[in-house]
Design a protein around this motif. Structure first.
Motif, PDB file in Angstrom:
ATOM      1  N   ALA A 182       8.642  23.063  -4.011  1.00  0.00           N
ATOM      2  CA  ALA A 182       8.224  24.120  -3.816  1.00  0.00           C
ATOM      3  C   ALA A 182       9.186  25.048  -3.607  1.00  0.00           C
ATOM      4  N   GLN A 183       9.326  26.097  -4.269  1.00  0.00           N
ATOM      5  CA  GLN A 183      10.305  27.364  -4.214  1.00  0.00           C
ATOM      6  C   GLN A 183       9.985  28.166  -2.805  1.00  0.00           C
ATOM      7  N   GLY A 184       8.757  28.277  -2.521  1.00  0.00           N
ATOM      8  CA  GLY A 184       8.356  29.005  -1.251  1.00  0.00           C
ATOM      9  C   GLY A 184       7.764  28.215  -0.251  1.00  0.00           C
ATOM     10  N   ILE A 185       8.364  28.253   1.048  1.00  0.00           N
ATOM     11  CA  ILE A 185       7.526  27.781   2.144  1.00  0.00           C
ATOM     12  C   ILE A 185       7.452  28.279   3.244  1.00  0.00           C
ATOM     13  N   ARG A 186       6.155  28.898   3.627  1.00  0.00           N
ATOM     14  CA  ARG A 186       6.260  29.601   4.853  1.00  0.00           C
ATOM     15  C   ARG A 186       6.374  28.533   5.831  1.00  0.00           C
ATOM     16  N   ASN A 187       7.494  28.867   6.696  1.00  0.00           N
ATOM     17  CA  ASN A 187       7.834  28.110   7.760  1.00  0.00           C
ATOM     18  C   ASN A 187       7.256  28.000   8.966  1.00  0.00           C
ATOM     19  N   HIS A 188       6.871  28.945   9.759  1.00  0.00           N
ATOM     20  CA  HIS A 188       6.332  28.839  10.911  1.00  0.00           C
ATOM     21  C   HIS A 188       5.593  30.000  11.249  1.00  0.00           C
ATOM     22  N   ASN A 189       4.182  29.560  11.323  1.00  0.00           N
ATOM     23  CA  ASN A 189       3.129  30.594  11.618  1.00  0.00           C
ATOM     24  C   ASN A 189       2.360  30.199  12.902  1.00  0.00           C
ATOM     25  N   ALA A 190       2.532  29.102  13.508  1.00  0.00           N
ATOM     26  CA  ALA A 190       1.889  28.590  14.720  1.00  0.00           C
ATOM     27  C   ALA A 190       2.224  29.476  15.762  1.00  0.00           C
ATOM     28  N   GLY A 191       1.456  29.638  16.672  1.00  0.00           N
ATOM     29  CA  GLY A 191       1.403  30.546  17.834  1.00  0.00           C
ATOM     30  C   GLY A 191       0.259  30.669  18.707  1.00  0.00           C
ATOM     31  N   PHE A 192       0.333  31.263  19.866  1.00  0.00           N
ATOM     32  CA  PHE A 192      -0.384  31.868  20.753  1.00  0.00           C
ATOM     33  C   PHE A 192       0.011  32.578  21.633  1.00  0.00           C
ATOM     34  N   ARG A 240      12.264  29.853  -0.751  1.00  0.00           N
ATOM     35  CA  ARG A 240      12.195  30.761   0.360  1.00  0.00           C
ATOM     36  C   ARG A 240      11.473  30.203   1.221  1.00  0.00           C
ATOM     37  N   ILE A 241      12.050  30.673   2.837  1.00  0.00           N
ATOM     38  CA  ILE A 241      11.395  30.444   3.921  1.00  0.00           C
ATOM     39  C   ILE A 241      10.933  31.664   4.620  1.00  0.00           C
ATOM     40  N   LEU A 242       9.927  31.735   5.063  1.00  0.00           N
ATOM     41  CA  LEU A 242       9.155  32.853   5.751  1.00  0.00           C
ATOM     42  C   LEU A 242       8.774  32.682   7.252  1.00  0.00           C
ATOM     43  N   ASN A 243       9.386  32.933   8.082  1.00  0.00           N
ATOM     44  CA  ASN A 243       8.959  32.740   9.592  1.00  0.00           C
ATOM     45  C   ASN A 243       8.071  34.023   9.763  1.00  0.00           C
ATOM     46  N   VAL A 244       7.204  33.986  10.772  1.00  0.00           N
ATOM     47  CA  VAL A 244       6.393  34.859  11.355  1.00  0.00           C
ATOM     48  C   VAL A 244       6.590  35.376  12.783  1.00  0.00           C
ATOM     49  N   SER A 245       6.779  36.592  13.036  1.00  0.00           N
ATOM     50  CA  SER A 245       7.252  37.051  14.238  1.00  0.00           C
ATOM     51  C   SER A 245       6.110  37.894  14.701  1.00  0.00           C
ATOM     52  N   SER A 246       6.273  39.144  15.224  1.00  0.00           N
ATOM     53  CA  SER A 246       5.427  40.127  15.676  1.00  0.00           C
ATOM     54  C   SER A 246       5.992  41.418  15.937  1.00  0.00           C
ATOM     55  N   GLY A 247       5.124  42.369  15.466  1.00  0.00           N
ATOM     56  CA  GLY A 247       5.650  43.855  15.939  1.00  0.00           C
ATOM     57  C   GLY A 247       6.197  44.028  17.374  1.00  0.00           C
ATOM     58  N   LEU A 248       5.637  43.037  18.217  1.00  0.00           N
ATOM     59  CA  LEU A 248       5.749  43.350  19.763  1.00  0.00           C
ATOM     60  C   LEU A 248       7.200  42.903  20.111  1.00  0.00           C
ATOM     61  N   ALA A 280       1.833  40.943   1.847  1.00  0.00           N
ATOM     62  CA  ALA A 280       3.339  41.181   2.082  1.00  0.00           C
ATOM     63  C   ALA A 280       4.113  39.463   2.266  1.00  0.00           C
ATOM     64  N   ALA A 281       3.311  38.662   2.675  1.00  0.00           N
ATOM     65  CA  ALA A 281       4.049  37.223   2.649  1.00  0.00           C
ATOM     66  C   ALA A 281       3.937  37.111   1.081  1.00  0.00           C
ATOM     67  N   ALA A 282       3.182  37.010   0.352  1.00  0.00           N
ATOM     68  CA  ALA A 282       3.033  36.615  -1.058  1.00  0.00           C
ATOM     69  C   ALA A 282       4.298  37.146  -1.772  1.00  0.00           C
ATOM     70  N   ALA A 283       4.759  38.679  -1.577  1.00  0.00           N
ATOM     71  CA  ALA A 283       5.765  39.348  -1.981  1.00  0.00           C
ATOM     72  C   ALA A 283       7.009  38.904  -1.775  1.00  0.00           C
ATOM     73  N   LEU A 284       7.229  38.583  -0.436  1.00  0.00           N
ATOM     74  CA  LEU A 284       8.248  38.165   0.018  1.00  0.00           C
ATOM     75  C   LEU A 284       8.657  36.341  -0.579  1.00  0.00           C
ATOM     76  N   LEU A 285       7.638  35.736  -0.740  1.00  0.00           N
ATOM     77  CA  LEU A 285       7.979  34.446  -1.102  1.00  0.00           C
ATOM     78  C   LEU A 285       7.862  34.343  -2.849  1.00  0.00           C
ATOM     79  N   SER A 286       7.723  35.443  -3.429  1.00  0.00           N
ATOM     80  CA  SER A 286       7.728  35.606  -4.889  1.00  0.00           C
ATOM     81  C   SER A 286       9.343  35.622  -5.373  1.00  0.00           C
ATOM     82  N   GLY A 287       9.430  35.217  -6.665  1.00  0.00           N
ATOM     83  CA  GLY A 287      10.697  35.168  -7.304  1.00  0.00           C
ATOM     84  C   GLY A 287      11.438  36.504  -7.163  1.00  0.00           C
TER      85      GLY A 287
END
Length: 193
Positions: free
Chosen positions: A28-38, A79-87, A168-175
């Motif tokens: 796969a060309q794009g993998i959203r790596n990390h969106n787990a959280g609490f 592509r790897i996309l990690n998820v952070s926060s505005g915080l 936004a995620a789809a755009a960052l994972l796109s070609g």
């Protein structure tokens, strides 16, 4: 006992990696790596060591050790996309521990971008602002006063919805986003700009 726990952790990571490949397809060309959280909503002085350690395990350890398990399954140029926060950019009392974890994810992103460049794998961080989801018990979605307050502070005049982040995620994972690398992209409607 520690070695048994470590082997179990590695087995779990390998299974997660294999599951991701089944869902996304081999190479796969794009993998959203990390969106787990609490989140832990507590003043800095009231956050317990146990709460902090649990957040480290989910937010940082998960991203740090899952990524190497996924790399052999990724095609070069992925592509790897990690998820952070505005915080991590704007501070609200009670979210220090959560923001520290997400700040760590942002630093990890920059290092991964540098280390994976030889394989042309772009690594970025998506940092959502307040989104109407179940996160935090659904407070942003379900508390009308909180929702209105955030909307009033946001130049686009509303709170974010999941589709705002998905697009936004789809755009960052796109070609077409291959030249974006090592960046933190905030998706927060311009709040606290």
């Amino acid at each position: 006992m520690h070695q048994i726990a470590e082997r179990l952790w590695c087995a779990v990571l390998e299974q997660v990696a294999r599951t991701c490949v089944v869902v996304l397809g081999h190479g796969a060309q794009g993998i959203r790596n990390h969106n787990a959280g609490f989140g832990v909503f507590a003043p800095f002085t009231d956050t317990t060591e146990q709460q902090f350690e649990e957040m480290v395990n989910v937010h940082l350890k998960g991203a740090f050790f899952l990524t190497p398990k996924l790399l052999p399954l990724m095609a070069d140029g992925g592509r790897i996309l990690n998820v952070s926060s505005g915080l991590t950019r704007f501070s609200h009392p009670g979210y220090a521990a959560y923001a520290v974890m997400k700040g760590g994810v942002e630093v990890l992103t920059r290092y991964l971008a540098a280390e994976l460049g030889a394989r042309r794998i772009a690594v970025n961080t998506l940092a959502p602002g307040a989104i109407e989801t179940d996160f935090g018990g659904g407070a942003v979605r379900d508390n009308a006063d909180l929702n209105a307050s955030i909307a009033k502070s946001t130049p686009l005049g509303r709170v974010g919805v999941p589709d705002d982040i998905g697009g936004a995620a789809a755009a960052l994972l796109s070609g077409g986003s291959g030249w974006i690398n090592g960046q933190r992209i905030e998706v927060a409607g311009g709040i606290h700009g």
